[in-house]
Design a protein around this motif. Structure first.
Motif, PDB file in Angstrom:
ATOM      1  N   ASP A   1      39.318  16.921  50.877  1.00 15.65           N
ATOM      2  CA  ASP A   1      39.728  16.116  50.015  1.00 15.65           C
ATOM      3  C   ASP A   1      41.002  16.765  49.256  1.00 15.65           C
ATOM      4  N   HIS A   2      40.892  18.281  49.251  1.00 19.04           N
ATOM      5  CA  HIS A   2      42.107  18.571  48.276  1.00 19.04           C
ATOM      6  C   HIS A   2      43.560  18.502  48.811  1.00 19.04           C
ATOM      7  N   ASN A   3      43.565  18.311  50.057  1.00 20.84           N
ATOM      8  CA  ASN A   3      44.893  18.253  50.729  1.00 20.84           C
ATOM      9  C   ASN A   3      45.342  16.871  51.501  1.00 20.84           C
TER      10      ASN A   3
ATOM     11  N   GLY B   1      36.244  11.143  50.996  1.00 24.50           N
ATOM     12  CA  GLY B   1      36.466  11.304  49.569  1.00 24.50           C
ATOM     13  C   GLY B   1      36.690  12.615  48.911  1.00 24.50           C
ATOM     14  N   ILE B   2      36.372  12.522  47.574  1.00 21.91           N
ATOM     15  CA  ILE B   2      36.451  14.085  46.928  1.00 21.91           C
ATOM     16  C   ILE B   2      34.953  14.174  46.939  1.00 21.91           C
ATOM     17  N   VAL B   3      34.552  15.515  47.162  1.00 20.44           N
ATOM     18  CA  VAL B   3      33.363  15.963  47.661  1.00 20.44           C
ATOM     19  C   VAL B   3      32.415  15.607  46.600  1.00 20.44           C
ATOM     20  N   HIS B   4      32.933  15.612  45.363  1.00 29.49           N
ATOM     21  CA  HIS B   4      31.761  15.413  44.304  1.00 29.49           C
ATOM     22  C   HIS B   4      31.517  13.969  44.026  1.00 29.49           C
ATOM     23  N   VAL B   5      32.302  13.091  44.740  1.00 26.15           N
ATOM     24  CA  VAL B   5      31.822  11.573  44.586  1.00 26.15           C
ATOM     25  C   VAL B   5      31.282  11.267  45.706  1.00 26.15           C
TER      26      VAL B   5
ATOM     27  N   GLY C   1      31.817  25.414  47.254  1.00 24.94           N
ATOM     28  CA  GLY C   1      32.889  26.387  46.911  1.00 24.94           C
ATOM     29  C   GLY C   1      33.934  25.775  46.031  1.00 24.94           C
ATOM     30  N   ASP C   2      33.568  25.166  45.001  1.00 29.31           N
ATOM     31  CA  ASP C   2      34.179  24.616  44.033  1.00 29.31           C
ATOM     32  C   ASP C   2      33.549  24.179  42.741  1.00 29.31           C
ATOM     33  N   SER C   3      34.186  24.644  41.813  1.00 35.20           N
ATOM     34  CA  SER C   3      33.526  24.782  40.326  1.00 35.20           C
ATOM     35  C   SER C   3      33.110  23.653  39.869  1.00 35.20           C
ATOM     36  N   HIS C   4      33.724  22.267  40.357  1.00 29.69           N
ATOM     37  CA  HIS C   4      33.217  21.101  39.651  1.00 29.69           C
ATOM     38  C   HIS C   4      31.904  20.573  40.454  1.00 29.69           C
ATOM     39  N   THR C   5      31.140  21.404  41.269  1.00 29.41           N
ATOM     40  CA  THR C   5      30.076  20.981  41.574  1.00 29.41           C
ATOM     41  C   THR C   5      29.197  20.855  40.557  1.00 29.41           C
TER      42      THR C   5
ATOM     43  N   GLY D   1      42.360   9.175  38.353  1.00 26.19           N
ATOM     44  CA  GLY D   1      41.491   9.845  39.503  1.00 26.19           C
ATOM     45  C   GLY D   1      40.817  10.967  39.213  1.00 26.19           C
ATOM     46  N   SER D   2      40.791  11.811  40.122  1.00 26.92           N
ATOM     47  CA  SER D   2      39.979  13.164  40.222  1.00 26.92           C
ATOM     48  C   SER D   2      38.216  12.931  40.246  1.00 26.92           C
ATOM     49  N   CYS D   3      37.717  14.057  40.439  1.00 25.19           N
ATOM     50  CA  CYS D   3      36.512  13.870  40.522  1.00 25.19           C
ATOM     51  C   CYS D   3      35.593  13.879  39.077  1.00 25.19           C
ATOM     52  N   THR D   4      36.236  13.835  37.972  1.00 24.59           N
ATOM     53  CA  THR D   4      35.895  13.595  36.766  1.00 24.59           C
ATOM     54  C   THR D   4      35.880  12.055  36.393  1.00 24.59           C
TER      55      THR D   4
ATOM     56  N   GLY E   1      41.365  10.773  47.481  1.00 29.62           N
ATOM     57  CA  GLY E   1      41.441  12.316  47.597  1.00 29.62           C
ATOM     58  C   GLY E   1      41.555  12.987  46.113  1.00 29.62           C
ATOM     59  N   CYS E   2      41.807  14.286  46.118  1.00 30.82           N
ATOM     60  CA  CYS E   2      42.008  15.070  44.877  1.00 30.82           C
ATOM     61  C   CYS E   2      43.233  14.602  44.323  1.00 30.82           C
ATOM     62  N   SER E   3      44.342  14.640  45.201  1.00 29.61           N
ATOM     63  CA  SER E   3      45.673  13.950  44.656  1.00 29.61           C
ATOM     64  C   SER E   3      46.131  14.796  43.599  1.00 29.61           C
ATOM     65  N   MET E   4      46.755  14.310  42.655  1.00 30.48           N
ATOM     66  CA  MET E   4      47.342  14.937  41.522  1.00 30.48           C
ATOM     67  C   MET E   4      46.449  15.720  40.539  1.00 30.48           C
ATOM     68  N   CYS E   5      44.994  15.726  40.714  1.00 28.90           N
ATOM     69  CA  CYS E   5      44.392  16.694  39.918  1.00 28.90           C
ATOM     70  C   CYS E   5      44.801  18.083  39.653  1.00 28.90           C
ATOM     71  N   LEU E   6      45.084  18.783  41.022  1.00 27.02           N
ATOM     72  CA  LEU E   6      45.795  19.916  41.286  1.00 27.02           C
ATOM     73  C   LEU E   6      47.096  19.896  42.203  1.00 27.02           C
ATOM     74  N   ALA E   7      47.570  18.897  42.463  1.00 26.87           N
ATOM     75  CA  ALA E   7      48.958  18.976  43.124  1.00 26.87           C
ATOM     76  C   ALA E   7      48.959  19.676  44.229  1.00 26.87           C
TER      77      ALA E   7
ATOM     78  N   SER F   1      41.756  13.708  35.062  1.00 27.75           N
ATOM     79  CA  SER F   1      41.301  14.791  35.477  1.00 27.75           C
ATOM     80  C   SER F   1      40.711  15.819  34.412  1.00 27.75           C
ATOM     81  N   ASN F   2      40.311  17.320  34.906  1.00 29.13           N
ATOM     82  CA  ASN F   2      39.600  17.977  34.013  1.00 29.13           C
ATOM     83  C   ASN F   2      40.410  19.323  33.508  1.00 29.13           C
ATOM     84  N   ARG F   3      41.596  19.661  34.048  1.00 31.61           N
ATOM     85  CA  ARG F   3      42.204  20.724  33.748  1.00 31.61           C
ATOM     86  C   ARG F   3      43.485  20.561  33.260  1.00 31.61           C
TER      87      ARG F   3
ATOM     88  N   GLY G   1      50.921  24.553  34.741  1.00 33.38           N
ATOM     89  CA  GLY G   1      51.233  24.292  36.258  1.00 33.38           C
ATOM     90  C   GLY G   1      50.145  23.795  36.953  1.00 33.38           C
ATOM     91  N   ARG G   2      48.999  23.273  36.362  1.00 32.77           N
ATOM     92  CA  ARG G   2      47.950  22.612  37.311  1.00 32.77           C
ATOM     93  C   ARG G   2      48.591  21.354  38.099  1.00 32.77           C
ATOM     94  N   GLN G   3      49.261  20.539  37.546  1.00 29.80           N
ATOM     95  CA  GLN G   3      49.571  19.562  38.339  1.00 29.80           C
ATOM     96  C   GLN G   3      51.015  19.621  38.776  1.00 29.80           C
TER      97      GLN G   3
HETATM   98  S1  SF4 Z   1      38.751  19.261  39.995  1.00 28.38           S
HETATM   99 FE1  SF4 Z   1      40.452  18.045  41.076  1.00 28.38          FE
HETATM  100  S2  SF4 Z   1      40.895  19.530  42.767  1.00 28.38           S
HETATM  101 FE2  SF4 Z   1      38.720  20.098  42.202  1.00 28.38          FE
HETATM  102  S3  SF4 Z   1      37.400  18.786  43.325  1.00 28.38           S
HETATM  103 FE3  SF4 Z   1      37.911  17.829  41.385  1.00 28.38          FE
HETATM  104  S4  SF4 Z   1      39.563  16.397  41.859  1.00 28.38           S
HETATM  105 FE4  SF4 Z   1      39.296  17.705  43.675  1.00 28.38          FE
END
Ligand code: SF4
Lengths: 477, 215
Positions: free
Chosen positions: A63-65, A112-116, A133-137, A351-354, A413-419, A435-437, A441-443
């Motif tokens: 998802d991230h890349n 898709g984004i693993v949390h979706v 392995g992702d804090s938004h779990t 977008g983003s998992c949020t 995908g995660c896209s511009m959430c973390l660029a 997104s959530n952060r 420099g995050r984006q």
């Molecule tokens: S926070 Fe952003 S980069 Fe991390 S899983 Fe969610 S969408 Fe992907």
């Protein structure tokens, strides 16, 4: 004996062993994997000559890349232009093949984004322990599951032993009581909570979100809130199971079948905090008082209602905080006292998992429908959270609404959430992002992120500035 | 994992609260599939004046002369002195990998973000929590005294100043043991294999649907 909290119950049901030192071995039911945090874990397994403990507990998706433009997407992994991104996605593919792990690879509609993806597939169920392995779990806690992010060493640990060495957290409850106003969403609730308790407010705690406003929310909304528990400092966010939860799961591919379904539902109905359960901390918010939120700084707690102004560091008594505000304003290119509605946007990211689930896209589409993206906006993109969300949105015609309004409709995908892929901000650009952060420099290097709800991002897209979305809803009604 | 028992080293002060993992190791460097080599990009945005790219040779990049680690006096640093909530942000383990790869063995701060704190131990890095006052004092000492050293004695759980003052710190006994012996946590857990199997069987009887195959 005092009653147990939901977190206590989940913990007790997965406790393999308590160790003398206060740590514990916790059994993990579901392990989700993506391409960024797993390669080194698989590398570790191979180096040590270990095999995964239980293959069918694992589910992977890149998802991230992954690129989000159709052109790049159509060419599959080879089509990923950035070589490092390509290697990561390819490595996940290779590792899943080698160890026999189920993967929704690029090109699979379930990717898709693993949390979706987890909840959408019923791979996330109430009463589970879910790690990734992702804090938004923390997102998966919306199902009354004990879910949190882990580091790569722990990914390897879970792969090898199906267990995690864990320490029990404290219990915190955030109650949001009353009715939300029109145009105010789950995202605004969670931003308001973070504004209230701060980004360290939940440190060391599992936060259970409760109250009538939470009960009224859909699963999508509850996921949005649990998703950002980590931004409130807590690794775990939780919501009790109710009929909304069970209705969501019914019919999902991973939902229990036959007699198992009935047994599961019976058990799930016990997944709530007992009335006499004791929490270490409790915070209560009035839902009716929450307004659409916008972050102005470089931490999610730097947030205010859209009608407010950027704070003045000279008015802040605490020196460290004042310093933080000053630094943030400088980075964000804002001046103290400036109205949030005077911030001009360059880009919009929905977008983003949020906020990339169907309900989020519906909310955004409702705002842009019949309008046009402001001319000053360089780019506004909508990135659905999964292939299935994309499909559903297209079936409802949402893609057409976005495209007609001048937004781009992308691949999941995660896209511009973390660029990490090609979608990113230029230096100094302001972005209204769902997104959530909003860290520096995050984006993208020098990029300036403002966190908002999908409806607020959509409103910003069509006006070019932050605007109270309720004003647009007023004239649409 | 490298064992850590007694460590004496040069201290560098990073005077900033809420240093997040994006600052420790910006995300363009997370794309590597290896566990090593992240040290050259530690604090990349603070350390260099240009924008760093993954897989780039960093030797010719323009350094930010104001950044603490670029000052010659901190060249052989191995202990980082930091402010509150160090390591907040994402769960990425690249942050401790980068610190470790750079040569750090300890980070001292008044508080750490949870996940970062956990991740340090898994990578032979010791995060030490001292009080705000103690950290303030160390910052003052470190900034005035060139070559300021500290000795960290993990067995005795004390940080020893050059003047001989001992600042004691708390640490979870299990983590302490692992770090002292350089023990691999997975190996330790797998010693409980029978207990885990027994639990799993019971768990499966109670919640059979959790063991369903995913399509
Ligand atoms: S926070 Fe952003 S980069 Fe991390 S899983 Fe969610 S969408 Fe992907």
């Amino acid at each position: 004996m005092a009653g147990r909290t939901l977190y206590d119950k989940l913990w007790d049901d997965h406790l393999v062993k308590s160790r003398d030192d206060g740590s514990a071995l916790l059994y993990i039911d579901r392990h989700l994997l993506h391409e960024v945090t797993s390669p080194q874990a698989f590398e570790g397994l191979r180096i040590a000559g270990r095999q995964p403990w239980r293959i069918n507990a694992n589910l992977a998706t890149p998802d991230h890349n992954v690129p989000t433009t159709l052109n790049e997407r159509n060419a599959g992994i080879e089509g990923i232009v950035d070589p490092v991104s390509r290697i990561q996605v390819q490595t996940l593919d290779d590792n899943c093949d080698e160890f026999g792990i189920t993967q929704y690879a690029m090109g699979d509609v379930r990717q898709g984004i693993v949390h979706v993806v987890g909840p959408e597939q019923g791979a996330t169920l109430p009463g589970m322990t879910v790690v990734c392995g992702d804090s938004h779990t923390a997102t998966h806690g919306a199902f009354g599951a004990l879910a949190h992010g882990i580091g790569t060493s722990e990914v390897e640990h879970v792969l090898a032993s199906q267990c995690l060495v864990a320490k029990k957290m404290k219990n915190m409850r955030v109650r949001v009581e009353g009715k939300l106003g029109r145009g105010v969403t789950a995202k605004d609730i969670v931003l308001a909570v973070i504004g209230e308790i701060g980004t360290a407010g939940g440190t060391g705690c599992a936060i259970e979100f409760a109250g009538t406003a939470l009960e009224d929310l859909s699963m999508e909304g509850r996921m949005t809130i649990c998703n950002m528990a980590i931004e409130a400092g807590a690794r775990v966010g939780l919501v009790a199971v109710d009929n909304t939860t069970i209705d969501y799961i019914r019919g999902k591919p991973g939902a229990p079948k036959g007699a198992d379904w009935d047994a599961a539902v019976n058990y799930w109905h016990t997944l709530h905090s007992d009335v006499d359960a004791v929490f270490d901390h409790e915070v209560i918010l009035d839902a009716a008082a929450i307004e659409p939120q916008v972050t102005w700084g470089t931490s999610p707690e730097m947030v205010a209602p859209v009608g407010a102004s950027v704070p003045d560091p000279d008015q802040e008594a605490d020196a460290t905080r004042a310093d933080g505000i000053r630094r943030a304003l400088q980075y964000m290119g804002l001046s103290a006292g400036q109205a949030l509605t005077s911030i001009q946007l360059d880009r919009v990211f929905i977008g983003s998992c949020t906020n990339s689930r169907i309900e989020d896209l519906r909310e955004a589409a409702a705002v842009v429908k019949g309008r046009k993206v402001a001319e000053t906006i360089k780019e506004a993109i909508v990135v659905p959270g999964s292939g299935l969300v994309k499909q559903q949105a297209e079936a409802e015609g949402l893609d057409k609404i976005f495209i007609e309004a001048g937004l781009q409709w992308r691949e999941p995908g995660c896209s511009m959430c973390l660029a990490m892929n090609a979608d990113r901000l230029g230096e100094g650009e302001h972005c209204a992002s769902t997104s959530n952060r909003n860290f520096e420099g995050r984006q993208g290097f020098g990029g300036r992120t403002h966190l908002v709800s999908p409806a607020m991002a959509a409103a910003a897209a069509v006006t070019g500035y932050f605007v109270d979305v309720r004003e647009l809803m007023g004239d649409a009604a | 994992m490298k064992a850590l028992t007694v460590h004496q080293g040069l201290v560098a002060p990073l005077d900033r609260a809420n240093v997040d993992t994006d600052m420790i190791i910006p995300k363009q460097f997370l794309k590597s599939i290896k566990r090593t080599g992240f040290g050259k990009n530690l604090f990349d945005e603070l350390r260099y004046l240009d924008v760093g790219e993954a897989d780039q040779d960093c030797s010719g990049r323009p350094l930010n002369p104001d950044f603490v680690l670029n000052q010659p006096r901190y060249k052989d640093v191995s202990i980082l002195l930091a402010r509150q909530n160090f390591g907040c942000g994402s769960s990425r383990e690249h942050a401790p990998w980068a610190l470790e790869d750079y040569g750090f063995r300890c980070v001292i701060a008044p508080s750490f973000a949870d996940i970062f704190y956990n991740n340090c131990f898994k990578n032979g890095l010791l995060p030490i929590v001292l009080s705000e006052q103690q950290v303030d004092d160390l910052f003052a000492a470190c900034q005035t005294e060139e070559g300021f050293n500290l000795t960290v004695d993990l067995e005795r759980q004390v940080v020893v100043t050059p003047g001989g003052d001992e600042l004691s710190f708390e640490i979870d006994p299990f983590r302490k043991e692992c770090l002292l012996k350089g023990l691999d946590e997975i190996g330790l857990t797998l010693q409980e294999e029978d207990t885990i199997r027994a639990f799993e069987n019971k768990h499966q009887k109670k919640f059979p649907w959790l063991f369903q195959e995913l399509a």
